[in-house]
Write a protein that holds these residues in place. Structure first.
Motif, PDB file in Angstrom:
ATOM      1  N   CYS A 243       0.840  -1.197   0.000  1.00 54.56           N
ATOM      2  CA  CYS A 243       0.000   0.000   0.000  1.00 54.56           C
ATOM      3  C   CYS A 243       0.876   1.248   0.000  1.00 54.56           C
ATOM      4  O   CYS A 243       1.888   1.325   0.699  1.00 54.56           O
ATOM      5  N   ALA A 244       0.474   2.227  -0.796  1.00 56.52           N
ATOM      6  CA  ALA A 244       1.251   3.465  -0.906  1.00 56.52           C
ATOM      7  C   ALA A 244       1.044   4.365   0.298  1.00 56.52           C
ATOM      8  O   ALA A 244       1.932   5.142   0.660  1.00 56.52           O
ATOM      9  N   ASN A 245      -0.095   4.270   0.947  1.00 61.68           N
ATOM     10  CA  ASN A 245      -0.433   5.163   2.058  1.00 61.68           C
ATOM     11  C   ASN A 245      -0.485   4.351   3.347  1.00 61.68           C
ATOM     12  O   ASN A 245      -1.454   3.636   3.583  1.00 61.68           O
ATOM     13  N   HIS A 246       0.561   4.488   4.171  1.00 66.90           N
ATOM     14  CA  HIS A 246       0.608   3.649   5.377  1.00 66.90           C
ATOM     15  C   HIS A 246       1.335   4.337   6.529  1.00 66.90           C
ATOM     16  O   HIS A 246       2.024   3.696   7.319  1.00 66.90           O
ATOM     17  N   GLY A 247       1.223   5.635   6.618  1.00 65.90           N
ATOM     18  CA  GLY A 247       1.749   6.318   7.793  1.00 65.90           C
ATOM     19  C   GLY A 247       3.213   6.701   7.709  1.00 65.90           C
ATOM     20  O   GLY A 247       3.933   6.340   6.782  1.00 65.90           O
ATOM     21  N   ARG A 248       3.643   7.447   8.714  1.00 70.28           N
ATOM     22  CA  ARG A 248       5.009   7.960   8.778  1.00 70.28           C
ATOM     23  C   ARG A 248       5.907   7.031   9.594  1.00 70.28           C
ATOM     24  O   ARG A 248       5.582   6.664  10.721  1.00 70.28           O
ATOM     25  N   PRO A 249       7.067   6.635   9.043  1.00 70.68           N
ATOM     26  CA  PRO A 249       7.983   5.762   9.800  1.00 70.68           C
ATOM     27  C   PRO A 249       8.736   6.535  10.873  1.00 70.68           C
ATOM     28  O   PRO A 249       9.071   7.705  10.695  1.00 70.68           O
ATOM     29  N   ASP A 250       9.004   5.853  11.990  1.00 68.55           N
ATOM     30  CA  ASP A 250       9.739   6.469  13.095  1.00 68.55           C
ATOM     31  C   ASP A 250      11.068   5.783  13.372  1.00 68.55           C
ATOM     32  O   ASP A 250      11.904   6.324  14.098  1.00 68.55           O
ATOM     33  N   VAL A 256      12.567   1.145   6.194  1.00 63.66           N
ATOM     34  CA  VAL A 256      12.847   0.152   5.154  1.00 63.66           C
ATOM     35  C   VAL A 256      11.546  -0.495   4.678  1.00 63.66           C
ATOM     36  O   VAL A 256      11.342  -0.710   3.472  1.00 63.66           O
ATOM     37  N   ALA A 257      10.651  -0.789   5.611  1.00 66.35           N
ATOM     38  CA  ALA A 257       9.371  -1.384   5.239  1.00 66.35           C
ATOM     39  C   ALA A 257       8.566  -0.433   4.356  1.00 66.35           C
ATOM     40  O   ALA A 257       7.938  -0.852   3.367  1.00 66.35           O
ATOM     41  N   ARG A 258       8.572   0.851   4.685  1.00 63.91           N
ATOM     42  CA  ARG A 258       7.826   1.813   3.884  1.00 63.91           C
ATOM     43  C   ARG A 258       8.430   1.964   2.488  1.00 63.91           C
ATOM     44  O   ARG A 258       7.706   2.132   1.497  1.00 63.91           O
ATOM     45  N   VAL A 259       9.753   1.916   2.400  1.00 60.37           N
ATOM     46  CA  VAL A 259      10.385   2.000   1.085  1.00 60.37           C
ATOM     47  C   VAL A 259       9.942   0.823   0.218  1.00 60.37           C
ATOM     48  O   VAL A 259       9.648   0.992  -0.975  1.00 60.37           O
ATOM     49  N   GLN A 260       9.877  -0.365   0.800  1.00 61.06           N
ATOM     50  CA  GLN A 260       9.374  -1.523   0.060  1.00 61.06           C
ATOM     51  C   GLN A 260       7.954  -1.256  -0.444  1.00 61.06           C
ATOM     52  O   GLN A 260       7.634  -1.512  -1.612  1.00 61.06           O
ATOM     53  N   ASP A 261       7.106  -0.758   0.446  1.00 57.09           N
ATOM     54  CA  ASP A 261       5.731  -0.461   0.058  1.00 57.09           C
ATOM     55  C   ASP A 261       5.693   0.507  -1.121  1.00 57.09           C
ATOM     56  O   ASP A 261       4.969   0.296  -2.100  1.00 57.09           O
ATOM     57  N   LEU A 262       6.481   1.563  -1.021  1.00 56.01           N
ATOM     58  CA  LEU A 262       6.444   2.589  -2.049  1.00 56.01           C
ATOM     59  C   LEU A 262       6.978   2.092  -3.388  1.00 56.01           C
ATOM     60  O   LEU A 262       6.431   2.413  -4.447  1.00 56.01           O
ATOM     61  N   VAL A 263       8.054   1.299  -3.342  1.00 53.70           N
ATOM     62  CA  VAL A 263       8.632   0.778  -4.585  1.00 53.70           C
ATOM     63  C   VAL A 263       7.594  -0.014  -5.375  1.00 53.70           C
ATOM     64  O   VAL A 263       7.467   0.127  -6.597  1.00 53.70           O
ATOM     65  N   PHE A 264       6.808  -0.834  -4.688  1.00 58.49           N
ATOM     66  CA  PHE A 264       5.835  -1.674  -5.371  1.00 58.49           C
ATOM     67  C   PHE A 264       4.486  -0.972  -5.565  1.00 58.49           C
ATOM     68  O   PHE A 264       3.887  -1.052  -6.642  1.00 58.49           O
ATOM     69  N   ALA A 265       4.003  -0.297  -4.530  1.00 56.90           N
ATOM     70  CA  ALA A 265       2.661   0.288  -4.606  1.00 56.90           C
ATOM     71  C   ALA A 265       2.581   1.467  -5.566  1.00 56.90           C
ATOM     72  O   ALA A 265       1.539   1.694  -6.189  1.00 56.90           O
ATOM     73  N   MET A 266       3.652   2.221  -5.706  1.00 56.83           N
ATOM     74  CA  MET A 266       3.607   3.364  -6.613  1.00 56.83           C
ATOM     75  C   MET A 266       3.480   2.930  -8.065  1.00 56.83           C
ATOM     76  O   MET A 266       2.995   3.687  -8.909  1.00 56.83           O
TER      77      MET A 266
END
Length: 351
Positions: A243-250, A256-266
């Motif tokens: 999913c492209a929209n999944h909150g802000r990483p802290d 790293v998990a969000r980057v994975q999401d963005l690479v595929f979901a975008m």
């Protein structure tokens, strides 16, 4: 007229819509497909076309490669084989430790392989060291071949009325390569090629082309449906495992998990935008052009599934994904029922 989306659905307004199911890639996240398919098929929907990338290709092949009465049972069996027993005590793991616990399961799969799916091989990553023989991957996913052969009747798949399309990428030419049971006799080798996520798994050579997982370029290939079926009304349900929209990483782990999401979901987000623009332009030039509904459900993992989530086959994580798939599909079916039927494209997204 035969209702193409299943007579048990509560409205007949979808009689003239061809139903396709597009299944995205994401390795262990693919348990989401199981829950979604249980709810979809249970509601009387019978896709006439299954399109898959990576683990989505495996899901599509299992569904189409078995009698309707057995297809969900075989898909459940696949995930039972993949599942790592959860060693957590009966009262569970405190939430603050769950992310590390899940990552440890995934790390174990990376270090030791997963029975019936993939295994370590030599030299793997050691090939980067001086004096070592060369290698193309870290793991070998050929153990999955015997699993797929046990779960899929390939003669049934290739003779099925249900169309099945799966995509890989030519590593040399940088081109998509499609396999379709209406054009090609699909075999285990084709599935291995479509799931060869480099450099984790080795590419597979078919007809002189070196192929790998298409998730690197088209992880949710619903464009295939709309590119080919331009003369009939379409209901396309697309199941995205990122999913492209999944909150802000802290933390670094979350980042790293969000980057994975963005690479595929975008990839999917750009495809949706392009498709909507294209369908609008077609309708402007041809007011009688067919209508379409694109129902796009994206898996939103809990915050405890992070960097190595795609390799986390722990029983509890898989079960959570199955439940999420069933819940999301149930909600999506309600939205489909209320969606307009006369639009060039009605986009129903869950991001």
């Amino acid at each position: 007229m035969t209702n193409k989306v299943g007579r048990s659905f509560r409205t007949s307004k979808l009689e003239d819509f061809e139903l396709s199911l597009v299944l995205g890639g994401g390795n262990a996240l693919g348990a989401y497909h199981l829950g979604a398919c249980e709810r979809l098929l249970g509601a009387g929907f019978n896709p006439t076309w299954l399109v898959g990338a990576s683990i989505g290709a495996v899901t599509a092949a299992i569904l189409a490669g078995n009698e309707p009465s057995n297809r969900l049972a075989r898909l459940r069996e696949f995930w039972a084989i993949a599942r790592q027993p959860d060693l957590a005590p009966a009262w569970g793991i405190p939430e603050m430790f769950r992310a590390s616990y899940n990552n440890n399961y995934a790390f174990a799969a990376l270090m030791f392989g997963r029975r019936g799916l993939f295994a370590r091989h030599f030299p793997g990553e050691l090939s980067v060291l001086p004096g070592m023989p060369s290698d193309r991957s870290i793991m070998d996913h050929r153990p999955m071949a015997s699993t797929l052969n046990a779960l899929i009747d390939f003669d049934y798949l290739n003779g099925s009325d249900t169309r099945v399309s799966m995509v890989a990428v030519d590593m040399e030419a940088g081109e998509e390569v499609w396999f379709d049971n209406k054009e090609t006799k699909i075999t285990t080798e084709h599935l291995l090629a479509c799931t060869a996520l480099a450099p984790l798994f080795p590419p597979v050579e078919i007809d002189g082309r070196l192929l790998c997982d298409a998730g690197v370029s088209n992880n949710l290939p619903f464009d295939r449906v709309f590119r080919e079926n331009s003369s009939s009304n379409q209901l396309c349900i697309a199941l995205d495992l990122f999913c492209a929209n999944h909150g802000r990483p802290d933390t670094l782990d979350q980042t790293v998990a969000r980057v994975q999401d963005l690479v595929f979901a975008m990839q999917a987000r750009r495809s949706v935008a392009a498709l909507c623009n294209e369908r609008q332009l077609i309708r402007q030039h041809n007011p009688d052009s067919p209508s379409a509904i694109l129902a796009h459900a994206a898996y939103h993992p809990p915050g405890t599934q992070r960097t190595l989530k795609a390799l986390d086959f722990s029983a509890r994580s898989l079960q959570q994904r199955v439940q999420a798939g069933a819940q999301d599909m149930g909600q999506m079916l309600q939205r489909i029922e209320n969606a307009p039927r006369d639009q060039p494209i009605c986009y129903l997204g869950t991001e």
